[in-house]
Design a protein around this motif. Structure first.
Motif, PDB file in Angstrom:
ATOM      1  N   PRO A 157       0.842  -1.206   0.000  1.00  0.00           N
ATOM      2  CA  PRO A 157       0.000   0.000   0.000  1.00  0.00           C
ATOM      3  C   PRO A 157       0.869   1.246   0.000  1.00  0.00           C
ATOM      4  CG  PRO A 157       0.021  -1.024   2.175  1.00  0.00           C
ATOM      5  CD  PRO A 157       0.740  -1.970   1.263  1.00  0.00           C
ATOM      6  N   VAL A 158       0.430   2.272  -0.722  1.00  0.00           N
ATOM      7  CA  VAL A 158       1.186   3.517  -0.833  1.00  0.00           C
ATOM      8  C   VAL A 158       0.540   4.564   0.062  1.00  0.00           C
ATOM      9  CG1 VAL A 158       1.950   5.338  -2.401  1.00  0.00           C
ATOM     10  CG2 VAL A 158       1.884   2.956  -3.184  1.00  0.00           C
ATOM     11  N   ALA A 159       1.350   5.214   0.879  1.00  0.00           N
ATOM     12  CA  ALA A 159       0.842   6.216   1.816  1.00  0.00           C
ATOM     13  C   ALA A 159       0.051   7.291   1.071  1.00  0.00           C
ATOM     14  CB  ALA A 159       1.999   6.843   2.587  1.00  0.00           C
ATOM     15  N   GLY A 160      -1.181   7.530   1.519  1.00  0.00           N
ATOM     16  CA  GLY A 160      -2.012   8.548   0.896  1.00  0.00           C
ATOM     17  C   GLY A 160      -2.504   8.180  -0.488  1.00  0.00           C
ATOM     18  N   GLY A 161      -2.238   6.954  -0.917  1.00  0.00           N
ATOM     19  CA  GLY A 161      -2.611   6.546  -2.269  1.00  0.00           C
ATOM     20  C   GLY A 161      -1.587   6.921  -3.315  1.00  0.00           C
ATOM     21  N   GLY A 162      -0.735   7.907  -2.979  1.00  0.00           N
ATOM     22  CA  GLY A 162       0.303   8.326  -3.918  1.00  0.00           C
ATOM     23  C   GLY A 162       0.934   9.627  -3.470  1.00  0.00           C
ATOM     24  N   PHE A 163       2.104   9.907  -4.006  1.00  0.00           N
ATOM     25  CA  PHE A 163       2.815  11.143  -3.666  1.00  0.00           C
ATOM     26  C   PHE A 163       3.856  11.431  -4.737  1.00  0.00           C
ATOM     27  CE2 PHE A 163       4.597   7.564  -1.181  1.00  0.00           C
ATOM     28  CZ  PHE A 163       5.859   7.480  -1.737  1.00  0.00           C
ATOM     29  N   GLU A 164       4.380  12.641  -4.709  1.00  0.00           N
ATOM     30  CA  GLU A 164       5.478  13.007  -5.605  1.00  0.00           C
ATOM     31  C   GLU A 164       6.791  12.837  -4.854  1.00  0.00           C
ATOM     32  OE1 GLU A 164       4.006  16.075  -9.027  1.00  0.00           O
ATOM     33  OE2 GLU A 164       4.804  16.922  -7.170  1.00  0.00           O
ATOM     34  N   ALA A 165       7.703  12.087  -5.431  1.00  0.00           N
ATOM     35  CA  ALA A 165       9.006  11.855  -4.825  1.00  0.00           C
ATOM     36  C   ALA A 165      10.041  12.745  -5.502  1.00  0.00           C
ATOM     37  CB  ALA A 165       9.403  10.392  -4.965  1.00  0.00           C
ATOM     38  N   PRO A 166      10.782  13.536  -4.756  1.00  0.00           N
ATOM     39  CA  PRO A 166      11.781  14.411  -5.367  1.00  0.00           C
ATOM     40  C   PRO A 166      12.969  13.634  -5.915  1.00  0.00           C
ATOM     41  CG  PRO A 166      11.953  14.516  -2.980  1.00  0.00           C
ATOM     42  CD  PRO A 166      10.744  13.681  -3.280  1.00  0.00           C
ATOM     43  N   VAL A 172       9.011  12.415  -9.349  1.00  0.00           N
ATOM     44  CA  VAL A 172       8.389  11.228  -9.943  1.00  0.00           C
ATOM     45  C   VAL A 172       7.100  10.950  -9.182  1.00  0.00           C
ATOM     46  CG1 VAL A 172       8.618   8.738 -10.337  1.00  0.00           C
ATOM     47  CG2 VAL A 172      10.600  10.234 -10.637  1.00  0.00           C
ATOM     48  N   TRP A 173       6.018  10.733  -9.921  1.00  0.00           N
ATOM     49  CA  TRP A 173       4.810  10.262  -9.262  1.00  0.00           C
ATOM     50  C   TRP A 173       5.035   8.836  -8.776  1.00  0.00           C
ATOM     51  CZ3 TRP A 173       0.605  11.379 -13.527  1.00  0.00           C
ATOM     52  CH2 TRP A 173       0.386  12.754 -13.629  1.00  0.00           C
ATOM     53  N   VAL A 174       4.670   8.579  -7.535  1.00  0.00           N
ATOM     54  CA  VAL A 174       4.649   7.215  -6.998  1.00  0.00           C
ATOM     55  C   VAL A 174       3.210   6.948  -6.590  1.00  0.00           C
ATOM     56  CG1 VAL A 174       5.509   5.649  -5.228  1.00  0.00           C
ATOM     57  CG2 VAL A 174       7.031   7.376  -6.219  1.00  0.00           C
ATOM     58  N   LEU A 175       2.555   6.021  -7.274  1.00  0.00           N
ATOM     59  CA  LEU A 175       1.128   5.810  -7.076  1.00  0.00           C
ATOM     60  C   LEU A 175       0.817   4.367  -6.720  1.00  0.00           C
ATOM     61  CD1 LEU A 175      -0.344   7.723 -10.161  1.00  0.00           C
ATOM     62  CD2 LEU A 175      -0.113   8.558  -7.810  1.00  0.00           C
ATOM     63  N   GLY A 176      -0.205   4.184  -5.892  1.00  0.00           N
ATOM     64  CA  GLY A 176      -0.785   2.875  -5.702  1.00  0.00           C
ATOM     65  C   GLY A 176      -1.737   2.581  -6.852  1.00  0.00           C
ATOM     66  N   THR A 177      -2.192   1.364  -6.928  1.00  0.00           N
ATOM     67  CA  THR A 177      -3.013   0.969  -8.073  1.00  0.00           C
ATOM     68  C   THR A 177      -4.359   1.692  -8.094  1.00  0.00           C
ATOM     69  OG1 THR A 177      -3.799  -0.937  -6.791  1.00  0.00           O
ATOM     70  CG2 THR A 177      -1.937  -1.291  -8.268  1.00  0.00           C
ATOM     71  N   ASP A 178      -4.910   2.054  -6.944  1.00  0.00           N
ATOM     72  CA  ASP A 178      -6.225   2.700  -6.929  1.00  0.00           C
ATOM     73  C   ASP A 178      -6.204   4.082  -7.571  1.00  0.00           C
ATOM     74  OD1 ASP A 178      -7.314   0.516  -5.664  1.00  0.00           O
ATOM     75  OD2 ASP A 178      -7.281   1.399  -3.656  1.00  0.00           O
ATOM     76  N   LEU A 179      -5.084   4.780  -7.455  1.00  0.00           N
ATOM     77  CA  LEU A 179      -5.007   6.142  -7.990  1.00  0.00           C
ATOM     78  C   LEU A 179      -4.429   6.209  -9.400  1.00  0.00           C
ATOM     79  CD1 LEU A 179      -3.923   8.656  -5.189  1.00  0.00           C
ATOM     80  CD2 LEU A 179      -6.153   8.351  -6.256  1.00  0.00           C
ATOM     81  N   LEU A 180      -3.945   5.088  -9.923  1.00  0.00           N
ATOM     82  CA  LEU A 180      -3.235   5.128 -11.192  1.00  0.00           C
ATOM     83  C   LEU A 180      -4.087   5.716 -12.315  1.00  0.00           C
ATOM     84  CD1 LEU A 180      -0.829   4.470 -13.006  1.00  0.00           C
ATOM     85  CD2 LEU A 180      -1.761   2.147 -13.253  1.00  0.00           C
ATOM     86  N   VAL A 181      -5.217   5.117 -12.601  1.00  0.00           N
ATOM     87  CA  VAL A 181      -6.050   5.576 -13.713  1.00  0.00           C
ATOM     88  C   VAL A 181      -6.658   6.952 -13.432  1.00  0.00           C
ATOM     89  CG1 VAL A 181      -8.147   5.091 -15.041  1.00  0.00           C
ATOM     90  CG2 VAL A 181      -6.464   3.283 -14.647  1.00  0.00           C
ATOM     91  N   PRO A 182      -7.219   7.214 -12.241  1.00  0.00           N
ATOM     92  CA  PRO A 182      -7.743   8.560 -11.996  1.00  0.00           C
ATOM     93  C   PRO A 182      -6.697   9.658 -12.128  1.00  0.00           C
ATOM     94  CG  PRO A 182      -8.567   7.035 -10.338  1.00  0.00           C
ATOM     95  CD  PRO A 182      -7.529   6.294 -11.122  1.00  0.00           C
ATOM     96  N   ARG A 183      -5.486   9.404 -11.665  1.00  0.00           N
ATOM     97  CA  ARG A 183      -4.452  10.431 -11.754  1.00  0.00           C
ATOM     98  C   ARG A 183      -4.061  10.686 -13.209  1.00  0.00           C
ATOM     99  NH1 ARG A 183      -0.980  12.362  -7.912  1.00  0.00           N
ATOM    100  NH2 ARG A 183      -2.816  12.017  -6.599  1.00  0.00           N
ATOM    101  N   LEU A 184      -3.949   9.631 -14.000  1.00  0.00           N
ATOM    102  CA  LEU A 184      -3.632   9.821 -15.412  1.00  0.00           C
ATOM    103  C   LEU A 184      -4.763  10.540 -16.135  1.00  0.00           C
ATOM    104  CD1 LEU A 184      -1.970   6.390 -16.260  1.00  0.00           C
ATOM    105  CD2 LEU A 184      -0.862   8.635 -16.357  1.00  0.00           C
ATOM    106  N   ALA A 185      -5.987  10.125 -15.870  1.00  0.00           N
ATOM    107  CA  ALA A 185      -7.126  10.770 -16.527  1.00  0.00           C
ATOM    108  C   ALA A 185      -7.201  12.249 -16.167  1.00  0.00           C
ATOM    109  CB  ALA A 185      -8.420  10.056 -16.139  1.00  0.00           C
ATOM    110  N   GLY A 186      -6.881  12.576 -14.918  1.00  0.00           N
ATOM    111  CA  GLY A 186      -6.922  13.966 -14.493  1.00  0.00           C
ATOM    112  C   GLY A 186      -5.733  14.788 -14.928  1.00  0.00           C
ATOM    113  N   ALA A 187      -4.698  14.131 -15.442  1.00  0.00           N
ATOM    114  CA  ALA A 187      -3.482  14.848 -15.827  1.00  0.00           C
ATOM    115  C   ALA A 187      -3.593  15.469 -17.217  1.00  0.00           C
ATOM    116  CB  ALA A 187      -2.290  13.906 -15.797  1.00  0.00           C
TER     117      ALA A 187
END
Length: 215
Positions: A157-166, A172-187
């Protein structure tokens, strides 16, 4: 959905290579293959684990194609030896996402700690930096195109569902599977432009080829 990828091929090759010859195959079937077979099987299991994650990512991403995303799997950049798990071209035809899949320990939380990515107590930040390097290399091959690095984590599991890693020069976006498609669609910024997207796909296909281990 099955993705024919180099990780799965490497796993099969390792297992087969340790079992060359009738006697070796017989010993392996009896569980008496020796240290070489055990080492090969352990390495093959790691590659197969990664291949399973890549296949799971492909299944998650498949619905994006109906929204105009163009998706390619298991590629290499001409003249470079590294493998790109997934490359996506945005529906607006202005951006490319270089996506790397990781299949980390299910019982450990992936976090950003002191500016570095950890899975449990294990520092995995070097893997994040590699993804950024892949994206930078693709960006140099596609001048004028916005190339974004993304790492998706299966299992852990990824903390917060995802975060930006410097990383040096960006993040770099680091995402869990639940946020992958929504984050891409929203980008996506701007309206869908199938013609421009098709032109960018042609450029991507001209510099990226299906991955093989040969130069």
């Amino acid at each position: 959905m099955t993705v024919q990828n180099s990780a799965a091929a490497r796993a099969a090759a390792l297992r087969a290579g340790a079992r060359q010859g009738v006697w070796r195959r017989l010993l392996a079937l009896l569980g008496l293959g020796g240290a070489k077979v055990r080492r090969a099987d352990a390495a093959a299991a790691r590659w197969a684990h990664g291949a399973a994650g890549e296949e799971a990512t492909a299944r998650l991403l498949a619905p994006l194609e109906a929204a105009g995303w163009r998706i390619r799997h298991d590629l290499r950049l001409r003249g470079r030896r590294f493998n790109l798990d997934t490359v996506l071209v945005s529906p607006c035809g202005t951006a490319v996402v270089v996506l790397d899949t990781k299949n980390w320990h299910r019982g450990r939380l992936t976090t950003l700690t002191s500016g570095r990515v950890h899975c449990g107590t294990q520092d995995r930040h070097d893997q994040v930096v590699k993804v950024a390097g892949y994206a930078q290399a693709v960006g140099k091959a596609l001048p004028g195109v916005l190339v974004l690095p993304l790492l998706v984590v299966h299992g852990s599991p990824v903390a917060g569902g995802g975060f930006e890693a410097p990383v040096p020069g960006g993040a770099v976006w680091v995402l869990g599977t639940d946020l992958l498609v929504p984050r891409l669609a929203g980008a996506v910024r701007g309206a869908r432009d199938p013609r421009r997207a098709a032109q960018l796909v042609q450029r991507v296909d001209s510099v990226l080829r299906p991955y093989t281990e040969q130069p």
